[in-house]
Design a protein around this motif. Sequence first.
Motif, PDB file in Angstrom:
ATOM      1  N   MET A 233       0.846  -1.197   0.000  1.00  0.00           N
ATOM      2  CA  MET A 233       0.000   0.000   0.000  1.00  0.00           C
ATOM      3  C   MET A 233       0.885   1.252   0.000  1.00  0.00           C
ATOM      4  N   GLN A 234       0.586   2.175  -0.921  1.00  0.00           N
ATOM      5  CA  GLN A 234       1.399   3.380  -1.043  1.00  0.00           C
ATOM      6  C   GLN A 234       1.221   4.294   0.161  1.00  0.00           C
ATOM      7  N   GLN A 235       2.338   4.840   0.633  1.00  0.00           N
ATOM      8  CA  GLN A 235       2.289   5.713   1.800  1.00  0.00           C
ATOM      9  C   GLN A 235       1.764   7.091   1.418  1.00  0.00           C
ATOM     10  N   ASP A 236       0.936   7.667   2.294  1.00  0.00           N
ATOM     11  CA  ASP A 236       0.398   9.007   2.054  1.00  0.00           C
ATOM     12  C   ASP A 236       1.520  10.036   2.100  1.00  0.00           C
ATOM     13  N   ILE A 237       1.370  11.060   1.256  1.00  0.00           N
ATOM     14  CA  ILE A 237       2.342  12.151   1.201  1.00  0.00           C
ATOM     15  C   ILE A 237       1.684  13.416   1.740  1.00  0.00           C
ATOM     16  N   PHE A 238       2.272  14.024   2.753  1.00  0.00           N
ATOM     17  CA  PHE A 238       1.747  15.256   3.333  1.00  0.00           C
ATOM     18  C   PHE A 238       2.664  16.423   2.946  1.00  0.00           C
ATOM     19  N   THR A 239       2.061  17.464   2.396  1.00  0.00           N
ATOM     20  CA  THR A 239       2.826  18.651   2.015  1.00  0.00           C
ATOM     21  C   THR A 239       2.196  19.887   2.644  1.00  0.00           C
ATOM     22  N   MET A 240       3.006  20.945   2.742  1.00  0.00           N
ATOM     23  CA  MET A 240       2.537  22.173   3.384  1.00  0.00           C
ATOM     24  C   MET A 240       2.711  23.355   2.435  1.00  0.00           C
ATOM     25  N   GLY A 241       1.691  24.205   2.402  1.00  0.00           N
ATOM     26  CA  GLY A 241       1.766  25.455   1.667  1.00  0.00           C
ATOM     27  C   GLY A 241       1.629  26.606   2.649  1.00  0.00           C
ATOM     28  N   VAL A 242       2.544  27.580   2.569  1.00  0.00           N
ATOM     29  CA  VAL A 242       2.520  28.733   3.470  1.00  0.00           C
ATOM     30  C   VAL A 242       2.453  30.001   2.631  1.00  0.00           C
ATOM     31  N   ASP A 243       1.393  30.753   2.809  1.00  0.00           N
ATOM     32  CA  ASP A 243       1.197  32.015   2.086  1.00  0.00           C
ATOM     33  C   ASP A 243       1.443  33.155   3.068  1.00  0.00           C
ATOM     34  N   ILE A 244       2.584  33.819   2.911  1.00  0.00           N
ATOM     35  CA  ILE A 244       2.951  34.904   3.828  1.00  0.00           C
ATOM     36  C   ILE A 244       2.608  36.224   3.160  1.00  0.00           C
ATOM     37  N   GLY A 245       1.464  36.770   3.510  1.00  0.00           N
ATOM     38  CA  GLY A 245       1.023  38.025   2.935  1.00  0.00           C
ATOM     39  C   GLY A 245       1.516  39.217   3.726  1.00  0.00           C
ATOM     40  N   SER A 246       1.081  40.393   3.317  1.00  0.00           N
ATOM     41  CA  SER A 246       1.492  41.617   4.003  1.00  0.00           C
ATOM     42  C   SER A 246       0.763  41.796   5.327  1.00  0.00           C
ATOM     43  N   SER A 247      -0.441  41.225   5.434  1.00  0.00           N
ATOM     44  CA  SER A 247      -1.233  41.430   6.647  1.00  0.00           C
ATOM     45  C   SER A 247      -1.685  40.144   7.324  1.00  0.00           C
ATOM     46  N   ALA A 248      -1.448  38.989   6.701  1.00  0.00           N
ATOM     47  CA  ALA A 248      -1.845  37.715   7.307  1.00  0.00           C
ATOM     48  C   ALA A 248      -0.980  36.588   6.768  1.00  0.00           C
ATOM     49  N   SER A 249      -0.843  35.543   7.573  1.00  0.00           N
ATOM     50  CA  SER A 249      -0.097  34.344   7.182  1.00  0.00           C
ATOM     51  C   SER A 249      -1.063  33.165   7.194  1.00  0.00           C
ATOM     52  N   LYS A 250      -1.120  32.457   6.063  1.00  0.00           N
ATOM     53  CA  LYS A 250      -2.011  31.321   5.943  1.00  0.00           C
ATOM     54  C   LYS A 250      -1.211  30.046   5.710  1.00  0.00           C
ATOM     55  N   CYS A 251      -1.673  28.952   6.291  1.00  0.00           N
ATOM     56  CA  CYS A 251      -0.937  27.699   6.182  1.00  0.00           C
ATOM     57  C   CYS A 251      -1.910  26.543   5.933  1.00  0.00           C
ATOM     58  N   ILE A 252      -1.540  25.663   5.018  1.00  0.00           N
ATOM     59  CA  ILE A 252      -2.373  24.519   4.640  1.00  0.00           C
ATOM     60  C   ILE A 252      -1.519  23.250   4.627  1.00  0.00           C
ATOM     61  N   ILE A 253      -2.055  22.159   5.153  1.00  0.00           N
ATOM     62  CA  ILE A 253      -1.435  20.846   4.985  1.00  0.00           C
ATOM     63  C   ILE A 253      -2.382  20.008   4.133  1.00  0.00           C
ATOM     64  N   MET A 254      -1.826  19.403   3.071  1.00  0.00           N
ATOM     65  CA  MET A 254      -2.628  18.563   2.184  1.00  0.00           C
ATOM     66  C   MET A 254      -2.083  17.140   2.162  1.00  0.00           C
ATOM     67  N   LYS A 255      -2.986  16.204   1.922  1.00  0.00           N
ATOM     68  CA  LYS A 255      -2.597  14.796   1.772  1.00  0.00           C
ATOM     69  C   LYS A 255      -2.702  14.417   0.298  1.00  0.00           C
ATOM     70  N   ASN A 256      -1.602  13.941  -0.245  1.00  0.00           N
ATOM     71  CA  ASN A 256      -1.539  13.464  -1.630  1.00  0.00           C
ATOM     72  C   ASN A 256      -1.957  14.518  -2.655  1.00  0.00           C
ATOM     73  N   GLY A 257      -1.808  15.794  -2.299  1.00  0.00           N
ATOM     74  CA  GLY A 257      -2.061  16.869  -3.242  1.00  0.00           C
ATOM     75  C   GLY A 257      -3.498  17.130  -3.593  1.00  0.00           C
ATOM     76  N   ASP A 258      -4.440  16.456  -2.901  1.00  0.00           N
ATOM     77  CA  ASP A 258      -5.842  16.658  -3.271  1.00  0.00           C
ATOM     78  C   ASP A 258      -6.817  16.692  -2.097  1.00  0.00           C
ATOM     79  N   ALA A 259      -6.304  16.661  -0.876  1.00  0.00           N
ATOM     80  CA  ALA A 259      -7.189  16.683   0.292  1.00  0.00           C
ATOM     81  C   ALA A 259      -6.592  17.573   1.383  1.00  0.00           C
ATOM     82  N   ILE A 260      -7.352  18.574   1.812  1.00  0.00           N
ATOM     83  CA  ILE A 260      -6.901  19.466   2.878  1.00  0.00           C
ATOM     84  C   ILE A 260      -7.153  18.793   4.223  1.00  0.00           C
ATOM     85  N   VAL A 261      -6.103  18.643   5.018  1.00  0.00           N
ATOM     86  CA  VAL A 261      -6.251  17.976   6.313  1.00  0.00           C
ATOM     87  C   VAL A 261      -6.118  18.943   7.489  1.00  0.00           C
ATOM     88  N   ALA A 262      -5.544  20.142   7.248  1.00  0.00           N
ATOM     89  CA  ALA A 262      -5.418  21.131   8.325  1.00  0.00           C
ATOM     90  C   ALA A 262      -5.191  22.507   7.706  1.00  0.00           C
TER      91      ALA A 262
END
Length: 275
Positions: free
Chosen positions: A1-30
């Motif tokens: 069974m293939q292991q899940d891949i978790f990646t993080m995207g961080v958007d550092i704007g001028s007034s707010a910082s947003k962070c997303i963790i996705m599983k396998n590039g197609d599901a938001i987990v946090a």
Amino acid sequence: MQQDIFTMGVDIGSSASKCIIMKNGDAIVAKSLASVGAGTSGPEKAIAEVLSQFGGSLSQISWICATGYGRNSLKEANKEVSELSCHAKGAHFLFPGVKTVIDIGGQDVKALHMDGAGRLLNFVMNDKCAAGTGRFLDVMSRVLETKISDLAQEGAKSTKKVTISSTCTVFSESEVISHLANNETIPDVINGIHRSVASRIAGLAKRVGVEAPVVMTGGVASNFEVVRYVSEELNASIATSPLSQYNGAIGAAIYAFEAYRHQLEDDALTIGTSK
């Protein structure tokens, strides 16, 4: 069974910082949002919060991609990608088939023209003036002593059209104060502000060419009055999402997944050719 891949995207704007963790590039987990951006502890807070939701540590994240105004400052990032690319990628994830994206950030407004398959064809950007941005609404809310989150609800109570004609934030502030001194109501003034903002945003969008489906992203997308007036100005239906403010971070997390998968393929090819 293939292991899940978790990646993080961080958007550092001028007034707010947003962070997303996705599983396998197609599901938001946090997801997380810190109301402070580049040059502050915002990114650190956003990452700590998203990891808390995730219930794991950075060691479990295969790849981290940073975007936004402060993307070059994130030492944890494996990759940096431009805001435009990430917003296009995120918008296609949230709204498959989208062709026009209007993103209103803290300090800029971006209009993207896409091909419906996720590719960016053209864009225009207003980053020289705060007029029409989240920063502009923040300044106006302080003058009116109204929470920025309450602007839409208050503006919807308007019974009289008040015009805000200035295109400069400083002059608009003076104009708002003048209206209040003339006993105009706060809802009427807020409504005038929203109409003014919508006019500027629509003008920018028209420069890139508006083609349906049209979506709005960024924090201002949660202001239903601004969305409604932009829709009227463009004579087009505009879709939004509860995740609109996370759009750039979502795109970054998807880019992180693609970059990591590409690295795995390169590694496998290298091993295969060395045998």
